[in-house]
Design a protein around this motif. Structure first.
Motif, PDB file in Angstrom:
ATOM      1  N   GLU A  93       0.846  -1.191   0.000  1.00 18.97           N
ATOM      2  CA  GLU A  93       0.000   0.000   0.000  1.00 18.97           C
ATOM      3  C   GLU A  93       0.885   1.247   0.000  1.00 18.97           C
ATOM      4  O   GLU A  93       1.854   1.329   0.758  1.00 18.97           O
ATOM      5  N   ARG A  94       0.527   2.208  -0.853  1.00 19.24           N
ATOM      6  CA  ARG A  94       1.298   3.447  -0.928  1.00 19.24           C
ATOM      7  C   ARG A  94       0.586   4.560  -0.167  1.00 19.24           C
ATOM      8  O   ARG A  94      -0.614   4.765  -0.345  1.00 19.24           O
ATOM      9  N   THR A  95       1.350   5.253   0.657  1.00 18.30           N
ATOM     10  CA  THR A  95       0.854   6.427   1.372  1.00 18.30           C
ATOM     11  C   THR A  95       1.525   7.666   0.800  1.00 18.30           C
ATOM     12  O   THR A  95       2.749   7.685   0.608  1.00 18.30           O
ATOM     13  N   VAL A  96       0.750   8.690   0.527  1.00 17.90           N
ATOM     14  CA  VAL A  96       1.291   9.936  -0.012  1.00 17.90           C
ATOM     15  C   VAL A  96       1.832  10.783   1.134  1.00 17.90           C
ATOM     16  O   VAL A  96       1.103  11.128   2.067  1.00 17.90           O
ATOM     17  N   LEU A  97       3.116  11.098   1.069  1.00 15.40           N
ATOM     18  CA  LEU A  97       3.740  11.948   2.089  1.00 15.40           C
ATOM     19  C   LEU A  97       3.575  13.427   1.766  1.00 15.40           C
ATOM     20  O   LEU A  97       3.350  14.243   2.658  1.00 15.40           O
ATOM     21  N   ALA A  98       3.724  13.786   0.499  1.00 13.18           N
ATOM     22  CA  ALA A  98       3.618  15.192   0.084  1.00 13.18           C
ATOM     23  C   ALA A  98       3.327  15.231  -1.401  1.00 13.18           C
ATOM     24  O   ALA A  98       3.653  14.299  -2.148  1.00 13.18           O
ATOM     25  N   ILE A  99       2.713  16.319  -1.829  1.00 13.24           N
ATOM     26  CA  ILE A  99       2.437  16.538  -3.248  1.00 13.24           C
ATOM     27  C   ILE A  99       2.886  17.943  -3.615  1.00 13.24           C
ATOM     28  O   ILE A  99       2.951  18.836  -2.768  1.00 13.24           O
ATOM     29  N   GLY A 100       3.191  18.132  -4.907  1.00 14.52           N
ATOM     30  CA  GLY A 100       3.651  19.439  -5.353  1.00 14.52           C
ATOM     31  C   GLY A 100       3.103  19.803  -6.714  1.00 14.52           C
ATOM     32  O   GLY A 100       2.919  18.948  -7.586  1.00 14.52           O
ATOM     33  N   GLU A 101       2.825  21.078  -6.907  1.00 12.58           N
ATOM     34  CA  GLU A 101       2.311  21.587  -8.168  1.00 12.58           C
ATOM     35  C   GLU A 101       3.267  22.650  -8.696  1.00 12.58           C
ATOM     36  O   GLU A 101       3.763  23.498  -7.942  1.00 12.58           O
ATOM     37  N   MET A 102       3.556  22.588 -10.004  1.00 15.70           N
ATOM     38  CA  MET A 102       4.475  23.518 -10.641  1.00 15.70           C
ATOM     39  C   MET A 102       3.720  24.587 -11.415  1.00 15.70           C
ATOM     40  O   MET A 102       2.754  24.285 -12.140  1.00 15.70           O
ATOM     41  N   LYS A 103       4.152  25.821 -11.274  1.00 17.41           N
ATOM     42  CA  LYS A 103       3.586  26.947 -12.024  1.00 17.41           C
ATOM     43  C   LYS A 103       4.737  27.731 -12.641  1.00 17.41           C
ATOM     44  O   LYS A 103       5.885  27.291 -12.617  1.00 17.41           O
ATOM     45  N   ARG A 104       4.434  28.898 -13.174  1.00 18.80           N
ATOM     46  CA  ARG A 104       5.473  29.738 -13.767  1.00 18.80           C
ATOM     47  C   ARG A 104       5.225  31.185 -13.381  1.00 18.80           C
ATOM     48  O   ARG A 104       4.300  31.835 -13.869  1.00 18.80           O
TER      49      ARG A 104
END
Length: 325
Positions: free
Chosen positions: A142-153
């Protein structure tokens, strides 16, 4: 002399950057269903020297023995090259090459963290949206999400996030709705946004998963300009991943009784158990003086008392010979 994570995570990248100034916007239709972020608790400040200063002490777990182990892991600096940041893809490549790859070297052994790009949330129900970057850890398939990130400009308006007030800019309001939406869809309260010039870290202080969606959920916030921060971006990302890992550890806790007391609940966003004081109030510190720490040999959480030999294990091992696959 071998290079370690500690040699690199405390310094800024040195490769030269040409920034074209190109700017993107965001207005995702699905994000409009989410409340803008209004209750920002900002932990960075801009000094008279125009440098950004910060502390993680008030919002994150304290440094523990497993952090010291990770800092001693072998690491290699990025190759020498010149960068041209024009598109979101350029920013994404720079971030992974100069920041994320260095930080991930700390997690090869204690415990393996995987970064994936543009993948859907690891949920049983199907979610069509994809965040740009996902950091996960796997236990028992099972995978647990530790952090997520979104890229912009060049989208982040530093001053508004630093002041904790986004209402005067529709662009920042829409960005905040998107980031809250991703936190909800990926069931992850630890989120970052990088736009080539600024790294924003967020922690939704959700005591329950569903609290992420609440308009007045407090959101810890750090604003790190790439070129004027006393906190290196590598160190900032490492601290966000550790906080996500502490949440993951708490989620795998065993039935717990410490000093004859059982916790009344557990905070979702950081994995901490909540105890009941002698007056009946919820408290995070154990009423009997027991202290929580990480066993460096196994990664398991443990409770000890400074005045006796009591030892209570909160979790099983996360690395070593007794760790679950």
């Amino acid at each position: 002399m071998d290079t370690t994570v500690a040699d690199l995570v405390y310094v800024d990248p040195v490769n030269p950057i040409h920034d074209t100034g190109y700017r993107t916007q965001t207005d995702k239709a699905w994000a409009r269903a989410y409340h803008p972020i209004r209750n920002l608790v900002v932990h960075t400040r801009v000094g008279q020297d125009r440098q950004t200063y910060s502390s993680f002490d008030a919002a994150f777990h304290s440094w523990d023995e497993d952090d010291t182990l990770r800092m001693a892991c072998a690491a290699a600096p990025p190759n020498q090259r010149a960068w041209r940041l024009e598109t979101e893809a350029d920013c994404e490549l720079w971030f992974h090459t100069e920041i994320s790859n260095i930080v991930l070297a700390a997690w090869n052994e204690y415990r393996g963290v995987t970064q994936s790009s543009h993948i859907k949330p690891p949920r049983t129900d199907r979610i069509p949206e994809e965040v740009d970057s996902t950091y996960t850890v796997k236990v028992r398939n099972e995978r647990t999400v530790l952090a997520i990130g979104e890229m912009k400009r060049n989208l982040v308006e530093n001053v508004r996030w630093q002041q904790g007030s986004l209402g005067g800019s529709m662009g920042q309001v829409k960005l905040s709705q998107e980031l809250r939406g991703y936190a909800d869809k990926y069931q992850c309260p630890h989120v970052f946004c990088f736009d080539g010039k600024t790294l924003v870290l967020l922690q939704f202080r959700a005591n329950r998963l569903e609290d992420i969606r609440e308009e007045h959920c407090p959101v810890d916030c750090w604003v790190f300009p790439r070129d004027s921060s006393t906190i290196p971006l590598r160190y900032a990302l490492y601290m966000l991943l550790v906080q996500g890992f502490r949440r993951f550890q708490g989620a795998y806790a065993q039935p717990l009784t410490v000093g004859g007391l059982a916790p009344q609940s557990r905070q979702f966003f950081d994995g901490l158990p909540v105890w009941t004081s002698a007056d009946g109030d919820p408290v995070l510190e154990h009423p009997g003086g027991y202290q929580r720490s990480v066993d460096p040999d196994s990664g398991a959480l443990r409770w000890t008392h400074p005045e006796n030999d009591d030892l209570v294990w909160e979790t099983e091992a996360f690395w070593g010979e007794h760790a679950a696959p």
